[in-house]
Structure formats: C-alpha cells, structure tokens
Design an enzyme around this catalytic site. Structure first.
Site, mmCIF file in Angstrom:
data_model
loop_
_atom_site.group_PDB
_atom_site.id
_atom_site.type_symbol
_atom_site.label_atom_id
_atom_site.label_comp_id
_atom_site.label_asym_id
_atom_site.label_seq_id
_atom_site.Cartn_x
_atom_site.Cartn_y
_atom_site.Cartn_z
ATOM 1 C CB SER A 123 12.320 111.580 93.156
ATOM 2 O OG SER A 123 13.590 112.190 93.132
ATOM 3 C CE1 TYR A 147 13.599 108.863 88.447
ATOM 4 C CE2 TYR A 147 14.707 110.782 89.363
ATOM 5 C CZ TYR A 147 14.027 109.590 89.536
ATOM 6 O OH TYR A 147 13.765 109.136 90.807
ATOM 7 C CE LYS A 151 10.460 108.550 90.431
ATOM 8 N NZ LYS A 151 9.802 107.345 90.978
#
Length: 337
Positions: A123, A147, A151
């Site tokens: 991402s 989050y 990643k």
C-alpha cells in the site's frame, strides 16, 4: 496454478478475472470474513467457467500446506489482510495477528512446499506523508497507524526472506495507491459490509440514495480546488498490474518493489463531478473540518512499473465513475427487488 489468498475480495476478485483473461489457472483461498460467497458465482459468469475455491484462514499453516501440495501451486498472489485504518487503531493486535502472522504462516507453508513466487498486496500508506510529489519507490517509508505498520512489517518480512535465500525467491511488493471502480460487466465491485471507508464507494452510495450526503473533509488545502488530492486507479488496471508482475517474476528472481498508480492527481470534488456525469444525478455534499492525519495530496510516479513490467494504467476518471456507478446501481436495484 496460482493461489489467490483473499481472492473473493474487491481487488482479489478482479485479479482473478485478469488471470483468467491471461489463460492462467487459479485457485481462490478465502475465509469470507470481508467478502461474499456470491462473488464466486459472479466470477463464473464473467469467466465462463466454475471458479475453484478453498475456504480457509491464511493463518492455518497446515491447511495452506495441503492446498499448495494438492493443487500443484506454482505461485501465490497474497491479498488476505484487514485494511481499515480506523479499525486497526481500535484493534491493533487483531491486525498484527491477521496481517503479519498470516503472512508469516503463508511464507512458511510456501517454503516447505518449495513454492517461492509471491506477488504481495502492499500500500502507498507505507510512504506516510511524503515530503514531495509524485511519490517514487525510493522515498522513505513510515506509518501512522497499525494498518500501515502491518504493511511495512510484511514488506520487511519479505525482504528478509529473500535475503536469507539469495536467488531462490521471486517476490513483488506492489504499492497501490487508491483502488476504485468495478468490472465493466457490473457483476463485481467494491462491496463494503459497513459504512465505506473510502471516497468512491461512499459517493456511489450517496448517489444511490443510501446515504444523505458526502462530507468533504477540508476545502482549504493548497490544491486546485482546496480539497484533498489522491491517485485513484481503476481496479481492473490494478488487477492487470498483478498479472504483469507475475509475468516479470518468472524471468527475474529476487525482490521487486513498484508503485501501481496512475500518476494523475484527482481531487475530492473532481470525483464528485465524475459521479454526477456517470449517474446523471447531483451528489449532495457538505464541507466539514479537516480530519487529523489526512495529507493534502498524494500521487504516484508509476514510471518504474511501466519500465519493468510493461504496465501502465489506461482507464480514466470517467471510466472509474461509470463502472463504479453501474455496479452500485445494480446492487441498489437488486436490494430493492
């Protein structure tokens, strides 16, 4: 055969279509925690063939080992991860367990089975608030929420695994910007199970009458119209990028990191106008204060992906909005009976 973890989700399902179009057999592995089983039937309608699927959790290493062996898997495209920023702040352990521990379990199963080709769904959140634009792959990485950290941790795990067995692994880390749109058939698209976290599906639900109005968070940014600017990439372009990465890895061992974006910045109000053109309806919105943590602008430099993969995004904002609205309108009609 390619194993697609999280293959019934938004990006995963569109990638399965792209794999089918490329003549590449695939097997979906999904626990349906954030997707619907009906997607399998819709994929079968699009591809013209039954869609094979194993229901399971990516943290179940024993099941993964059996699937890798029983289906002669040669590579994996890994989408199975939680992705809501706000939820990750409230439930960080759940995110680290599913995203990071799930990836570790998958890699152990792959290593044991001798499967060393992986395309990973990363991402643009790993860039944090970039110091300049457009964003290149050599920019510093950081994160502002669990989050994003998950990643980054997964990216680091992949780099360490590749370094531990030089020349043995073929790994692509694909850093997405903002996936939007839907398949042109109207059969699959983004289907949030709660209030959408992303702009495009929220606007689509406003147009459909499911929500009263869009809140535009800030109109005083240093951008063309004062609203936030992002790089919105059509999900079908993104899906084709995965197939291009898989093709690249077959000829190039090692670790690849590329941005998948359009390089074309789009503001919130430009997205609103795109949906108005696509639907023929007004999009009611109200200006709200800026949200903490939001950046004014972020878009990709996608030139490395074009140079290495021979891939570039080809669909424009009107295609994004037209396809997303076709999907949303079809969902609305089916719910109305």
């Amino acid at each position: 055969m390619i194993l697609v973890t999280g293959g019934a989700g938004f990006i995963g399902s569109h990638t399965c279509v792209a794999l089918a179009q490329a003549g590449q057999p695939f097997l979906i592995f999904d626990n349906f925690s954030n997707s619907r089983r009906s997607v399998l039937d819709r994929l079968a309608q699009i591809t013209g063939a039954p869609v094979p699927c194993v229901e399971g959790d990516v943290r179940d290493e024993a099941l993964l080992a059996r699937v890798l062996a029983d289906h002669a898997i040669t590579g994996v495209i890994h989408f199975a991860a939680f992705k809501a920023v706000g939820e990750s702040v409230a439930q960080p352990l759940r995110y680290y367990d599913n995203n990071v521990a799930g990836t570790v379990a998958l890699l152990r199963a792959m290593q044991a089975a001798g499967v060393r080709t992986l395309v990973f769904s990363s991402s643009a959140t790993v860039y944090g608030d970039p110091a300049s634009l457009p964003v290149r792959e050599d920019f510093p990485t950081s994160a502002t929420n669990p989050y994003g950290w998950s990643k980054l941790m997964m990216e680091q795990v992949l780099a360490d695994v590749d370094a531990s067995e030089p020349g043995q692994w073929r790994i692509a880390r694909l850093r997405y910007f903002n996936p939007v749109g839907a398949h042109a058939s109207g059969l699959i698209g983004e289907d949030p199970q709660d209030v959408p976290n992303n702009l495009a599906p929220y606007v689509a639900q406003v147009v459909a009458g499911w929500r009263e109005a869009l809140s535009v968070y800030g109109n005083d940014y240093p951008t063309s119209d004062g609203t936030g600017v992002r790089d919105y990439i059509h999900v079908c372009d993104l899906a084709e990028g995965h197939v291009a990465a898989l093709r690249y890895l077959r000829a190039h061992p090692g670790l690849l990191t590329v941005n998948l974006g359009t390089g074309r910045p789009v503001s919130v109000l430009e997205m609103v106008r795109g949906f108005e053109r696509a639907s023929g309806r007004p999009v009611p919105y109200r200006i709200a204060p800026r949200r903490p943590g939001d950046v004014a602008a972020c878009w990709a430099d996608p030139s490395l992906a074009e140079r290495l993969l021979g891939w570039r995004a080809s669909r424009d904002l009107d295609s994004i909005c037209t396809d997303a609205w076709r999907w949303q309108d079809g969902v609305a009609r089916s719910l109305r009976g």
